[in-house]
Design an enzyme around this catalytic site. Structure first.
Site, PDB file in Angstrom:
ATOM      1  N   ASP A  14       0.825  -1.207   0.000  1.00 28.39           N
ATOM      2  CA  ASP A  14       0.000   0.000   0.000  1.00 28.39           C
ATOM      3  C   ASP A  14       0.864   1.265   0.000  1.00 28.39           C
ATOM      4  O   ASP A  14       1.992   1.255   0.471  1.00 28.39           O
ATOM      5  CB  ASP A  14      -0.911  -0.024   1.237  1.00 28.39           C
ATOM      6  N   GLU A  61     -12.234  -4.692  -4.324  1.00 27.58           N
ATOM      7  CA  GLU A  61     -12.766  -3.344  -4.102  1.00 27.58           C
ATOM      8  C   GLU A  61     -12.062  -2.290  -4.965  1.00 27.58           C
ATOM      9  O   GLU A  61     -12.557  -1.172  -5.109  1.00 27.58           O
ATOM     10  CB  GLU A  61     -12.628  -2.947  -2.624  1.00 27.58           C
ATOM     11  N   ASN A  62     -10.905  -2.633  -5.512  1.00 25.55           N
ATOM     12  CA  ASN A  62     -10.133  -1.631  -6.267  1.00 25.55           C
ATOM     13  C   ASN A  62     -10.773  -1.233  -7.604  1.00 25.55           C
ATOM     14  O   ASN A  62     -10.377  -0.229  -8.209  1.00 25.55           O
ATOM     15  CB  ASN A  62      -8.683  -2.086  -6.489  1.00 25.55           C
TER      16      ASN A  62
HETATM   17  C1  IPE Z   1      -5.325  -2.821  -0.257  1.00 29.37           C
HETATM   18  O1  IPE Z   1      -5.043  -1.476  -0.353  1.00 29.37           O
HETATM   19  C2  IPE Z   1      -5.320  -3.460  -1.616  1.00 29.37           C
HETATM   20  C3  IPE Z   1      -4.017  -3.603  -2.258  1.00 29.37           C
HETATM   21  C4  IPE Z   1      -2.875  -3.253  -1.742  1.00 29.37           C
HETATM   22  C5  IPE Z   1      -4.061  -4.219  -3.561  1.00 29.37           C
HETATM   23  P1  IPE Z   1      -6.188  -0.379  -0.507  1.00 29.37           P
HETATM   24  O2  IPE Z   1      -5.493   0.908  -0.661  1.00 29.37           O
HETATM   25  O3  IPE Z   1      -7.135  -0.781  -1.569  1.00 29.37           O
HETATM   26  O4  IPE Z   1      -6.914  -0.494   0.894  1.00 29.37           O
HETATM   27  P2  IPE Z   1      -7.765   0.591   1.690  1.00 29.37           P
HETATM   28  O5  IPE Z   1      -8.722   1.206   0.722  1.00 29.37           O
HETATM   29  O6  IPE Z   1      -6.800   1.584   2.240  1.00 29.37           O
HETATM   30  O7  IPE Z   1      -8.426  -0.177   2.782  1.00 29.37           O
HETATM   31  C1  IPE Z   2      -1.623   0.302  -3.346  1.00 27.46           C
HETATM   32  O1  IPE Z   2      -1.398   1.655  -3.411  1.00 27.46           O
HETATM   33  C2  IPE Z   2      -1.742  -0.333  -4.707  1.00 27.46           C
HETATM   34  C3  IPE Z   2      -3.103  -0.762  -5.058  1.00 27.46           C
HETATM   35  C4  IPE Z   2      -4.143  -0.716  -4.292  1.00 27.46           C
HETATM   36  C5  IPE Z   2      -3.271  -1.293  -6.379  1.00 27.46           C
HETATM   37  P1  IPE Z   2      -2.591   2.701  -3.318  1.00 27.46           P
HETATM   38  O2  IPE Z   2      -2.910   3.155  -4.695  1.00 27.46           O
HETATM   39  O3  IPE Z   2      -3.713   2.160  -2.538  1.00 27.46           O
HETATM   40  O4  IPE Z   2      -1.865   3.872  -2.507  1.00 27.46           O
HETATM   41  P2  IPE Z   2      -2.549   4.892  -1.518  1.00 27.46           P
HETATM   42  O5  IPE Z   2      -3.218   4.108  -0.452  1.00 27.46           O
HETATM   43  O6  IPE Z   2      -3.504   5.702  -2.335  1.00 27.46           O
HETATM   44  O7  IPE Z   2      -1.403   5.697  -1.006  1.00 27.46           O
HETATM   45 MG    MG Z   3      -4.152   2.327  -0.550  1.00 23.88          MG
END
Ligand code: IPE
Ligand code: IPE
Ligand code: MG
Length: 235
Positions: A14, A61-62
């Site tokens: 993350d 959820e992404n």
């Molecule tokens: C978790 O990170 C998913 C991945 C690293 C692929 P997110 O950024 O999606 O999680 P939340 O939204 O902070 O819970």
């Molecule tokens: C994690 O980085 C990668 C994925 C979820 C694919 P994020 O894109 O969630 O990074 P933040 O949480 O916005 O910093």
């Molecule tokens: Mg994130």
């Protein structure tokens, strides 16, 4: 039970977005740097003799993110699979994937299956990509398959126990993670490996994923070896 053996590390990668934001760069630049960190961690795991490395790359959820970001992530994944095959072969590491894989864009799915097939015989380690993965979705999918087998008379519902249930999860042959690392400070599981992390040691670092390097990895591992894994028992 050999409590301290560290054979499986799972990582919630993350912080790509925050890494980019702090530098005034687009999200995708953060993801691109994140892909470099993936390359590093695969190599480091090999050096440390970690048998299984599971990386949370895209959650169920992404999909809520902008189309541009989702498309960019899928393109990056394709690119990564294209360049990583050689590295996996050279290191004798196999690739596996967990998640609702068939819902991925077709070309990503095909590329994924190809790398999985071509590396299937490699025996020095296993890299597991969690893609379109959700812990609840995994449990629901397992329950569906299990209930089909009950309906078909293949198993008796009275014989369902934890060991049997876990055989219906996405990768039953892989032992549960010993250590789960989350980068960029959030203290939550975000739907990652809900069943498998029951007794894993958790390690959270404030470092953003694109900055995660050798020192951070070895710090997490040292920390793991200082933990006392009791599994609910007493010593
Ligand atoms: C978790 O990170 C998913 C991945 C690293 C692929 P997110 O950024 O999606 O999680 P939340 O939204 O902070 O819970
Ligand atoms: C994690 O980085 C990668 C994925 C979820 C694919 P994020 O894109 O969630 O990074 P933040 O949480 O916005 O910093
Ligand atoms: Mg994130």
């Amino acid at each position: 039970m050999s409590e301290k053996k560290l054979q499986h590390i799972a990582i919630i990668m993350d912080g790509n977005g925050r890494w980019a934001k702090e530098r005034g760069l687009p999200h995708l630049k953060g993801h691109r740097e994140g892909a470099e960190a993936v390359r590093r961690v695969v190599e480091m795991s090999k050096e440390y003799g970690i048998k299984y490395l599971t990386l949370y790359a895209f959650s169920t959820e992404n999909w809520k993110r902008d189309k541009e970001e989702v498309d960019g992530l899928m393109d990056l994944l394709l690119e990564f699979l294209g360049t990583q095959l050689e590295v996996l072969q050279k290191n004798n590491v196999s690739l596996k994937a967990i998640g609702r894989l068939k819902e991925l864009p077709e070309e990503v799915y095909e590329a994924l299956m190809q790398v999985i097939e071509e590396t299937a015989e490699n025996t020095d380690g296993t890299l597991v990509f969690a893609l379109n993965y959700g812990g609840r979705a995994e449990i629901v999918d397992a329950a569906r398959k299990l209930s089909e087998d009950v309906k078909a008379g293949k198993i008796d519902s009275k014989s369902i126990d934890e060991a049997m249930f876990s055989r219906y999860l996405y990768a039953p042959e892989i032992p549960d993670p010993d250590l789960m690392i989350r980068t960029s400070g959030e203290l939550r599981l975000s739907n990652f490996l809900l069943w498998e992390l029951s007794y894993s040691e958790l390690y959270v670092t404030d470092v953003y994923w694109p900055d995660f390097g050798k020192e951070d990895f070895s710090k997490a591992i040292d920390c793991y070896y200082r933990r006392d894994r009791r599994y609910g028992g007493r010593k």
